[in-house]
Design an enzyme around this catalytic site. Structure first.
Site, PDB file in Angstrom:
ATOM      1  N   TYR A 157      -1.873  -1.225  10.576  1.00 26.04           N
ATOM      2  CA  TYR A 157      -2.017  -1.468   9.128  1.00 26.04           C
ATOM      3  C   TYR A 157      -0.778  -0.987   8.378  1.00 26.04           C
ATOM      4  O   TYR A 157      -0.192  -1.727   7.574  1.00 26.04           O
ATOM      5  CB  TYR A 157      -3.261  -0.757   8.603  1.00 26.04           C
ATOM      6  CG  TYR A 157      -3.455  -0.955   7.110  1.00 26.04           C
ATOM      7  CD1 TYR A 157      -3.777  -2.210   6.605  1.00 26.04           C
ATOM      8  CD2 TYR A 157      -3.286   0.099   6.206  1.00 26.04           C
ATOM      9  CE1 TYR A 157      -3.936  -2.417   5.235  1.00 26.04           C
ATOM     10  CE2 TYR A 157      -3.445  -0.096   4.842  1.00 26.04           C
ATOM     11  CZ  TYR A 157      -3.766  -1.355   4.364  1.00 26.04           C
ATOM     12  OH  TYR A 157      -3.919  -1.556   3.010  1.00 26.04           O
ATOM     13  N   SER A 174       0.859  -1.188   0.000  1.00 25.67           N
ATOM     14  CA  SER A 174       0.000   0.000   0.000  1.00 25.67           C
ATOM     15  C   SER A 174       0.892   1.233   0.000  1.00 25.67           C
ATOM     16  O   SER A 174       2.059   1.154   0.407  1.00 25.67           O
ATOM     17  CB  SER A 174      -0.862  -0.008   1.269  1.00 25.67           C
ATOM     18  OG  SER A 174      -1.464   1.251   1.496  1.00 25.67           O
TER      19      SER A 174
HETATM   20  N1  LIG Z   1      -8.744  -0.550  -1.386  1.00 26.44           N
HETATM   21  C1  LIG Z   1      -7.749   0.212  -0.979  1.00 26.44           C
HETATM   22  O1  LIG Z   1      -7.900   1.434  -0.787  1.00 26.44           O
HETATM   23  C2  LIG Z   1      -6.373  -0.391  -0.778  1.00 26.44           C
HETATM   24  C3  LIG Z   1      -5.260   0.460  -0.824  1.00 26.44           C
HETATM   25  C4  LIG Z   1      -4.000  -0.076  -0.645  1.00 26.44           C
HETATM   26  C5  LIG Z   1      -3.845  -1.426  -0.433  1.00 26.44           C
HETATM   27  N2  LIG Z   1      -4.940  -2.231  -0.380  1.00 26.44           N
HETATM   28  C6  LIG Z   1      -4.731  -3.659  -0.142  1.00 26.44           C
HETATM   29  O2  LIG Z   1      -5.268  -4.377  -1.229  1.00 26.44           O
HETATM   30  C7  LIG Z   1      -5.582  -5.699  -0.801  1.00 26.44           C
HETATM   31  C8  LIG Z   1      -6.970  -6.068  -1.315  1.00 26.44           C
HETATM   32  O3  LIG Z   1      -7.918  -5.243  -0.656  1.00 26.44           O
HETATM   33  P1  LIG Z   1      -9.201  -4.673  -1.423  1.00 26.44           P
HETATM   34  O4  LIG Z   1      -9.014  -3.231  -1.586  1.00 26.44           O
HETATM   35  O5  LIG Z   1      -9.498  -5.495  -2.582  1.00 26.44           O
HETATM   36  O6  LIG Z   1     -10.298  -4.854  -0.260  1.00 26.44           O
HETATM   37  P2  LIG Z   1     -11.540  -5.835  -0.137  1.00 26.44           P
HETATM   38  O7  LIG Z   1     -12.477  -5.630  -1.274  1.00 26.44           O
HETATM   39  O8  LIG Z   1     -12.039  -5.615   1.256  1.00 26.44           O
HETATM   40  O9  LIG Z   1     -10.894  -7.288  -0.271  1.00 26.44           O
HETATM   41  C9  LIG Z   1     -10.173  -7.857   0.783  1.00 26.44           C
HETATM   42  C10 LIG Z   1     -10.059  -9.345   0.537  1.00 26.44           C
HETATM   43  O10 LIG Z   1      -9.297  -9.929   1.618  1.00 26.44           O
HETATM   44  C11 LIG Z   1      -9.988 -11.079   2.075  1.00 26.44           C
HETATM   45  N3  LIG Z   1      -9.747 -11.300   3.499  1.00 26.44           N
HETATM   46  C12 LIG Z   1      -9.862 -10.403   4.503  1.00 26.44           C
HETATM   47  N4  LIG Z   1      -9.688 -11.025   5.691  1.00 26.44           N
HETATM   48  C13 LIG Z   1      -9.452 -12.344   5.405  1.00 26.44           C
HETATM   49  C14 LIG Z   1      -9.229 -13.494   6.208  1.00 26.44           C
HETATM   50  N5  LIG Z   1      -9.231 -13.436   7.555  1.00 26.44           N
HETATM   51  N6  LIG Z   1      -9.030 -14.689   5.592  1.00 26.44           N
HETATM   52  C15 LIG Z   1      -9.059 -14.780   4.234  1.00 26.44           C
HETATM   53  N7  LIG Z   1      -9.274 -13.712   3.423  1.00 26.44           N
HETATM   54  C16 LIG Z   1      -9.475 -12.514   4.016  1.00 26.44           C
HETATM   55  C17 LIG Z   1     -11.462 -10.772   1.831  1.00 26.44           C
HETATM   56  O11 LIG Z   1     -12.198 -11.987   1.697  1.00 26.44           O
HETATM   57  P3  LIG Z   1     -13.273 -12.545   2.759  1.00 26.44           P
HETATM   58  O12 LIG Z   1     -13.861 -11.383   3.483  1.00 26.44           O
HETATM   59  O13 LIG Z   1     -14.245 -13.295   1.905  1.00 26.44           O
HETATM   60  O14 LIG Z   1     -12.477 -13.461   3.636  1.00 26.44           O
HETATM   61  C18 LIG Z   1     -11.401 -10.048   0.505  1.00 26.44           C
HETATM   62  O15 LIG Z   1     -11.425 -10.982  -0.549  1.00 26.44           O
HETATM   63  C19 LIG Z   1      -5.451  -5.707   0.719  1.00 26.44           C
HETATM   64  O16 LIG Z   1      -4.222  -6.301   1.075  1.00 26.44           O
HETATM   65  C20 LIG Z   1      -5.422  -4.229   1.075  1.00 26.44           C
HETATM   66  O17 LIG Z   1      -4.699  -3.995   2.255  1.00 26.44           O
HETATM   67  C21 LIG Z   1      -6.201  -1.752  -0.564  1.00 26.44           C
END
Ligand SMILES: NC(=O)c1ccc[n+]([C@@H]2O[C@H](COP(=O)([O-])OP(=O)(O)OC[C@H]3O[C@@H](n4cnc5c(N)ncnc54)[C@H](OP(=O)(O)O)[C@@H]3O)[C@@H](O)[C@H]2O)c1
Length: 272
Positions: free
Chosen positions: A153, A140
């Site tokens: 985080y 991130s």
């Molecule tokens: N969106 C942003 O602004 C942003 C910015 C920078 C980095 N990121 C990073 O990008 C990555 C993807 O996030 P996203 O933005 O796509 O958010 P998201 O839509 O909330 O997706 C998060 C994913 O992680 C899975 N997850 C969470 N807790 C889990 C657990 N205990 N066991 C297994 N799977 C788990 C969720 O699946 P389930 O709930 O079905 O388990 C979901 O598929 C993350 O690492 C996040 O930190 C996001």
């Protein structure tokens, strides 16, 4: 050359960036191993990928916050070796560290860091032996400075970025691509889980912008070890590498809408 995996394991495939990366890799002909907790979402994605792209998916329902879960996921592959691993599962907590729930922050570290380390370690040797493969670890822009109000985080993402950069250096010339993807705020379910939309810094990007940039980077002969997506994010990351943390932290705290002094207030409230 187009990065077209044979078998890609994607964690966090039930929504957001992981789901879209899985779709894009299936478009390129990859069979998938889809990992997350929400089985219904994974089953629906597997069916969609089969229908649209004729690819096969193995669905593994797993809570990566459970110690040992990553090893169990790996053992479920029964010797199949992914040539691409995408560690997209992750989540954030927001608020004063002293007020965070101890179980929740333990889970945050286990999902964001421990499971990612274990899966990366499990996947890399076979890729090195083949002289081919890719590991994508989602970090991130929060990884470039400490972030008061999202302390755990940001620290997990700094770990992910630095681990990934170091491994990328170790495997240089092996044919294996290792990349830390560093998006800024992106329109996924991420901020629903955070529970505070004001923690988003700037205007959120669309997931497609982030994933397209990732695929372009994977297609390059020289895939960078760190990819910051979006011009403003690249500028912020470059400035963060130059400025001292004591100057950056008040800006980062404001950007995620963290009130200075609330740590003391919540800690005192908790003791009452
Ligand atoms: N969106 C942003 O602004 C942003 C910015 C920078 C980095 N990121 C990073 O990008 C990555 C993807 O996030 P996203 O933005 O796509 O958010 P998201 O839509 O909330 O997706 C998060 C994913 O992680 C899975 N997850 C969470 N807790 C889990 C657990 N205990 N066991 C297994 N799977 C788990 C969720 O699946 P389930 O709930 O079905 O388990 C979901 O598929 C993350 O690492 C996040 O930190 C996001």
């Amino acid at each position: 050359m187009t990065h077209a995996p044979r078998l890609a394991l994607v964690t966090g495939a039930s929504s957001g960036l992981g789901e879209l990366i899985a779709e894009r890799l299936a478009e390129r002909g990859a069979d998938l191993v889809l990992v997350a907790r929400r089985r219904d979402r994974l089953d629906a994605l597997a069916a969609r990928l089969a229908e649209r792209h004729g690819t096969r998916s193995t669905v593994i329902e797993a809570d990566l916050a459970r110690p040992g879960a990553a090893a169990e996921v790996w053992s479920r592959l029964e010797g199949a070796t992914p040539d691409t691993l995408v560690n997209a599962a992750g989540f954030a907590t927001h608020g004063a560290f002293a007020a965070e729930h101890p179980d929740r922050i333990r889970d945050e570290v286990t999902v964001n860091v421990t499971a990612l380390v274990e899966l990366t370690r499990a996947a890399l040797p076979a890729m090195l032996a083949d002289g081919h493969g890719a590991i994508v670890n989602i970090a991130s822009t929060a990884s470039f400075q400490p972030v008061p109000g999202m302390a755990v985080y940001a620290a997990t993402k700094t770990f992910v970025r630095e681990l990934t950069e170091a491994i990328a250096h170790e495997v240089r010339g092996s044919g294996v691509k290792v990349i830390a993807l560093c998006p800024g705020a992106t329109r996924t379910e991420f901020f629903d889980v955070v529970g505070n939309p004001e923690a988003a810094v700037g205007t959120p990007a669309e997931p497609a912008e982030v994933v397209d940039a990732l695929l372009r980077a994977l297609d390059r002969d020289r895939t960078p070890s760190v990819l910051v997506t979006g011009f403003a994010n690249r500028l912020g990351a470059a400035l963060a590498r130059l400025a001292p943390n004591r100057l950056l932290m008040p800006i980062a705290a404001r950007a995620v809408s963290y009130e200075p002094g609330s740590a003391t207030a919540t800690a005192l409230a908790g003791r009452r």
